[in-house]
Design an enzyme around this catalytic site. Structure first.
Site, PDB file in Angstrom:
ATOM      1  N   THR A 122      27.629  43.601  37.101  1.00 34.34           N
ATOM      2  CA  THR A 122      28.389  44.530  37.944  1.00 34.34           C
ATOM      3  C   THR A 122      29.058  43.782  39.085  1.00 34.34           C
ATOM      4  OG1 THR A 122      26.897  46.337  37.388  1.00 34.34           O
ATOM      5  CG2 THR A 122      28.232  46.616  39.364  1.00 34.34           C
ATOM      6  N   CYS A 123      28.344  42.842  39.665  1.00 37.37           N
ATOM      7  CA  CYS A 123      28.851  42.071  40.797  1.00 37.37           C
ATOM      8  C   CYS A 123      30.064  41.236  40.394  1.00 37.37           C
ATOM      9  CB  CYS A 123      27.755  41.160  41.335  1.00 37.37           C
ATOM     10  SG  CYS A 123      26.191  41.998  41.665  1.00 37.37           S
ATOM     11  N   SER A 124      30.003  40.606  39.241  1.00 32.23           N
ATOM     12  CA  SER A 124      31.056  39.696  38.793  1.00 32.23           C
ATOM     13  C   SER A 124      32.215  40.397  38.110  1.00 32.23           C
ATOM     14  CB  SER A 124      30.474  38.666  37.811  1.00 32.23           C
ATOM     15  OG  SER A 124      29.523  37.855  38.450  1.00 32.23           O
TER      16      SER A 124
END
Length: 181
Positions: free
Chosen positions: A55-57
């Protein structure tokens, strides 16, 4: 955390490129304080469970990167991405994401994250202690607005995402601008 609270005073251990070091790895250690990051500026700070995570990337970091010019137009001086990862990891992640606008802050020991009340256990995923996902607008070191994902808990089975998204912060800033106009 809430609006009106000063961010914690912490010294971050960062690695910066320094050609005078020479060799194949021309980096040196540099201490950077909370004041260095936040004093005299209006910034977005967002924090997430880990560099290189899906999700972060895929969404959060790239979204802030793509919307940086629009955020600047709404009075944001800098955008910072923090994670409970060391500087080596954060620098490699920034490089892999081809960041030009978002700056990464390594909270390797989790000190800032603990002091701001967002350190949670992620042992269920083998991560150890990490940050709960949140974002904030920080004005001269004081929290102006706070965006925390729901359900903060140790070993949470899910990774909620939406409240701390760049789109949510953009909506907030535009609404605040309209209210003033």
């Amino acid at each position: 955390m809430q609006a009106g609270v000063k961010v914690p005073a912490v010294t971050f251990k960062t690695r910066v490129r320094d050609e005078s070091v020479g060799g194949p790895n021309p980096f040196r250690w540099q201490d950077v304080t909370s004041d260095d990051y936040f004093a005299g500026k209006r910034v977005i700070l967002f924090s997430l469970p880990g560099a290189f995570t899906p999700t972060c990337s895929t969404y959060q970091l790239p979204g802030f990167e793509k919307m940086a010019a629009e955020f600047a137009g709404l009075g944001i001086d800098e955008i910072y991405c923090m994670s409970v990862n060391d500087s080596f990891v954060m620098n490699k992640w920034a490089e892999s994401q081809s960041l030009e606008n978002v700056k990464v802050i390594p909270d390797g020991s989790g000190e800032f994250t603990r002091k701001i009340g967002m350190l949670v256990a992620k042992d269920n995923l083998g991560f150890g202690m990490r940050s709960w996902r949140y974002a904030a607008i920080v004005n001269d070191g004081v929290i102006e607005a706070w965006f925390e994902e729901p359900g903060r808990a140790d070993d949470h089975g899910e990774d909620p995402y939406g409240v701390s998204s760049p789109e949510t912060l953009m909506e907030h800033l535009k609404a605040a601008q309209s209210a003033v106009a």
